[in-house]
Design a protein around this motif. Structure first.
Motif, PDB file in Angstrom:
ATOM      1  N   ARG A  33      -8.233  10.546  -3.357  1.00 21.87           N
ATOM      2  CA  ARG A  33      -8.213  10.565  -1.889  1.00 21.87           C
ATOM      3  C   ARG A  33      -6.807  10.628  -1.323  1.00 21.87           C
ATOM      4  N   SER A  34      -5.816  10.154  -2.084  1.00 22.84           N
ATOM      5  CA  SER A  34      -4.429  10.127  -1.603  1.00 22.84           C
ATOM      6  C   SER A  34      -3.503  10.550  -2.733  1.00 22.84           C
ATOM      7  N   ILE A  81       2.156   5.085   2.850  1.00 23.22           N
ATOM      8  CA  ILE A  81       2.654   4.585   4.121  1.00 23.22           C
ATOM      9  C   ILE A  81       1.509   4.675   5.125  1.00 23.22           C
ATOM     10  N   ARG A  82       1.154   3.553   5.683  1.00 24.61           N
ATOM     11  CA  ARG A  82       0.057   3.459   6.641  1.00 24.61           C
ATOM     12  C   ARG A  82      -0.564   4.745   6.922  1.00 24.61           C
TER      13      ARG A  82
END
Length: 82
Positions: A33-34, A81-82
Motif C-alpha cells: 500500500r505504501s 510521512i503522515r
C-alpha cells in the motif's frame, strides 16, 4: 549474519499502492500500500528467497553472492510521512 543491498524497481499501481521487482533478485515481486510497506515486504521476500537458494544448494544471484561491505554504502530508503 551478512547484509547486502539490492536495487528495487517500484511502480505505482492504477488502483493504488505499489509494485516492486528487483533486477538483483530473480523472483522478487511484491505489492504494498505504501513505499515503506513495499520495501519491508521486499526485504522479507529477499531473505526467504536466499534461504531457499541455500537450502537447495543453489548458487546465489551474483549481487547477493559478491558481498563487499568493507567500504561505505549509500542507501535510498522510504520514510513514511503522515
Amino acid at each position: 549474519m551478512s547484509e547486502a543491498t539490492i536495487r528495487l524497481h517500484i511502480e505505482p499501481l492504477d488502483e493504488g499502492g505499489y509494485l516492486a521487482t528487483s533486477p538483483d533478485v530473480p523472483g522478487l515481486v511484491v505489492e504494498g500500500r505504501s513505499l515503506v510497506e513495499v520495501a519491508e515486504l521486499a526485504q522479507h521476500l529477499t531473505r526467504t528467497i536466499v534461504e531457499t537458494y541455500l537450502e537447495h544448494g543453489d548458487p546465489l544471484p551474483p549481487t547477493l553472492a559478491a558481498l563487499d561491505l568493507a567500504g561505505p554504502i549509500d542507501l535510498t530508503i522510504p520514510v513514511g510521512i503522515r
